[in-house]
Design an enzyme around this catalytic site. Structure first.
Site, PDB file in Angstrom:
ATOM      1  N   LYS A  72       0.919  -1.201  -0.168  1.00 13.37           N
ATOM      2  CA  LYS A  72      -0.351  -0.143  -0.111  1.00 13.37           C
ATOM      3  C   LYS A  72       0.917   1.228  -0.030  1.00 13.37           C
ATOM      4  O   LYS A  72       1.961   0.773   0.730  1.00 13.37           O
ATOM      5  CB  LYS A  72      -1.101  -0.224   0.848  1.00 13.37           C
ATOM      6  CG  LYS A  72      -1.978   1.440   1.368  1.00 13.37           C
ATOM      7  CD  LYS A  72      -2.649   1.403   2.606  1.00 13.37           C
ATOM      8  CE  LYS A  72      -4.116   1.961   2.162  1.00 13.37           C
ATOM      9  NZ  LYS A  72      -4.904   1.473   3.662  1.00 13.37           N
ATOM     10  N   SER A 112      -9.453   1.665   2.478  1.00 16.32           N
ATOM     11  CA  SER A 112      -9.185   3.110   1.960  1.00 16.32           C
ATOM     12  C   SER A 112      -7.653   1.422   1.184  1.00 16.32           C
ATOM     13  O   SER A 112      -7.142   2.316   0.385  1.00 16.32           O
ATOM     14  CB  SER A 112      -7.898   3.969   2.819  1.00 16.32           C
ATOM     15  OG  SER A 112      -7.356   3.002   3.273  1.00 16.32           O
ATOM     16  N   SER A 149      -9.759  -1.060   6.461  1.00 15.77           N
ATOM     17  CA  SER A 149      -9.377  -0.864   5.691  1.00 15.77           C
ATOM     18  C   SER A 149      -8.303  -1.687   4.736  1.00 15.77           C
ATOM     19  O   SER A 149      -8.042  -1.907   3.763  1.00 15.77           O
ATOM     20  CB  SER A 149      -8.536   0.929   5.509  1.00 15.77           C
ATOM     21  OG  SER A 149      -8.806   1.708   5.559  1.00 15.77           O
TER      22      SER A 149
END
Lengths: 98, 472
Positions: B79, B154, B178
């Site tokens: 990420k 996210s 997330s």
């Protein structure tokens, strides 16, 4: 309902520049969300302490000895700076004659 | 060759039997990425040189007859909130569009030491703020199961990169769901560890008392292998725990006691999601597990408490983006204007909204009513879970009240997006570990089953996941 002046005040505290049309949009958004937060008032928290960790730890500390960052890392960090002068970060004057 | 169906074990077997090399795997991953990226946009940037260099080292090991490391030859995406030295780390924000990480996050050091091949940085909601990856400043990520729908957020890019087979595992970050929600939306396994299990050093902070880095994998075993590689005390993260991971698990299915909270099956839960989740729980019962109705009475305060804590802590953590030391910087007449203009230009709408909410909640006269109150509600929630765990080993429920939705459906009204977090946020607030397991599909849309365990009992979650894979 939070006022436009209050929204501007918050934006100033948060150091964020808002344009005119944005103030109205954020006023609406913030008011709605803050209204949702009101549900917290119903919770009976009279006998509880605030919580920050699920697994309680005692004060985590380290030896008070000097530790310097590696020079190559410092070099890479300085490479990211918007403005440098003589090996220092350059910023606008903090104190000005006004 | 294709890496799409291969697990960590499969890749290691293939490497040991010399069916392929680590370099072959790396090339296969990049080929898959090239094939799929135009329709998915899971990645913000690729790290080809890094991956190939790591592949070369693994191939040297194999040639010398040395044993494989835990993640040798395994393509892993990261990420874009986690620093990889020398690579851009943008947090999907214009503020950090050209920021190049000066050092590796601790979790990245650990992945490198375990032989992992880092293939690229994945797309996310800006600074972790969002549940759909639509808040990325660089365009959204599409769900591999239906490209007209969101991948969740996210960590949407991470989930999509594993679900699509572009890579084998991924590292995401979870503050209020997330990891678990995009795992649910994309039909993969995603774990949020116990708070403190995994070091946050070198991870772009959103809410310091909630953030945790965690693994994505196609299977529970793959997620566990990555988890073991990244967990552990870090002297440079004062909130990390000294707690070696014990793989105990729960043995036979009939010893497992599963709590099902009635609060997680109330109004607002989509009927198809409910059916898929209840069917999954039913299969556990069929395998011999005991189902108990649990009570988590303070659940109704969790979402409000979460968004108070998220926004207040975010307002503090994002104060550093001021155009002075790094990031977007707008020149101005005086220093105050530098701050105003840099932040005004660099930060997206959702980010500004949350910073302002947090600033308001912490401002004079409001601190007790909001932040302090929310922190007290956390204690009430923790008490709920502690009581429930006296009767059961794990708690199960849906991850998301809704199915993966079409683009734009939830972005008109910010509160509508927040309401989707209702089942995931309590877990972050109380710091417990939670996993999303692919429970089945509603049509062609994946549905995740959330399993929650007591602190430090990730072993129960992985055990549950492995059991699920054998009974589904």
């Amino acid at each position: 309902m939070i006022s436009p002046e209050h929204v501007e005040h918050i934006a100033t505290l948060a150091r964020i520049k808002l344009r005119e049309h944005e103030i109205e949009k954020y006023q609406k958004d913030l008011s709605e969300i803050l209204e949702y937060f009101e549900v917290l008032k119903e919770a009976d928290t009279s006998s509880v302490f605030p919580m920050t960790h699920s697994v309680l730890q005692e004060s985590v500390s380290r030896e008070d000895e000097q530790r310097s960052e590696r020079p190559e890392v410092i070099e890479r960090m300085f490479a990211l700076a918007p403005a440098l002068k003589d090996g220092f970060l350059k910023v606008k004057a903090i104190f000005s004659a006004r | 060759m294709s890496i799409k169906e291969l697990s960590i074990k499969d890749i290691h077997k293939g490497l040991q039997e010399k069916q392929f090399s680590a370099t072959d795997i790396a090339h296969a991953a990049f080929e898959e990425i090239e094939k799929q990226e135009s329709s998915l946009h899971a990645f913000l940037g690729l790290t080809k040189e890094l991956a190939l260099q790591q592949a070369k080292e693994t191939d040297k090991r194999i040639a010398k007859g040395e044993p494989l490391l835990a993640l040798s030859g395994i393509p892993c995406s990261i990420k874009d909130a986690i620093l990889v030295k020398g690579e851009k780390c943008t947090a999907a924000s214009r503020m950090l569009e050209n920021y190049i990480a000066p050092y590796d996050a601790t979790v990245i050091q650990k992945i490198k030491e375990a032989g992992g091949m880092i293939v690229g940085k994945t797309n996310m909601d800006e600074f972790g703020m969002g549940a759909s990856t639509e808040n990325s400043a660089f365009g959204p990520t599409r769900n591999p199961h239906d490209v007209e729908r969101v991948a969740g957020g996210s960590s949407g890019g991470s989930a999509a990169s594993v679900a699509s087979g572009e890579c084998t595992v991924s590292l995401g970050e979870d503050t209020g769901g997330s990891i678990r929600q995009p795992a649910s939306f994309c039909g993969v396994v995603g774990l949020k560890p116990t708070y403190g299990r995994v070091s946050r050093r070198g991870v772009i902070a959103l809410a310091s008392s909630l953030d945790q880095v965690g693994p994505f994998g196609k299977t529970a075993e793959d997620a566990e292998i990555l988890f073991q590689a990244i967990q552990g005390k870090d002297a440079l993260d004062a909130t990390s725990l000294e707690a070696p991971y014990e793989k105990s698990g729960f043995g036979e299915a009939k010893t497992l006691r599963i709590g099902v909270p009635k609060e997680y099956f109330a109004k607002g839960l989509d009927k198809e999601v409910e059916k898929t989740v209840r069917d999954a729980i039913g299969k556990f019962e069929g395998a011999g597990a005991k189902i108990v109705e649990s009570e988590l009475p303070h659940t109704k305060y969790a979402l409000a408490a979460y968004y108070v804590i998220n926004t207040t802590e975010a307002s503090a953590n994002l104060a550093r983006y001021d155009g002075i030391r790094y990031g977007l910087s707008k020149d101005a007449e005086n220093i105050l204007e530098v701050y105003f203009n840099s932040r005004g230009a660099g930060l997206g709408n959702e980010v500004k909204r949350r910073i302002m909410l947090g600033t308001y909640a912490l401002s004079a006269g409001y601190y007790e009513a909001y932040y302090l109150k929310a922190q007290q509600v956390r204690t009430l929630l923790k008490q709920d879970f502690d009581t429930a765990f006296q009767q059961v080993d794990v708690i199960m429920g849906p991850v998301s009240p809704i199915l993966p939705f079409p683009f734009g459906e939830k972005t008109v009204n910010p509160l509508a997006m927040y309401l989707g977090d209702v089942y995931t946020v309590p877990v972050n607030l109380v710091g417990l570990p939670g996993i999303s397991l692919p429970a089945g599909k509603a049509g062609n849309l994946p549905v995740g089953l959330q399993v929650i365990a007591p602190a430090l009992r990730e072993d129960l979650l992985f055990s549950t996941g492995k059991l699920w894979e054998s009974i589904q």
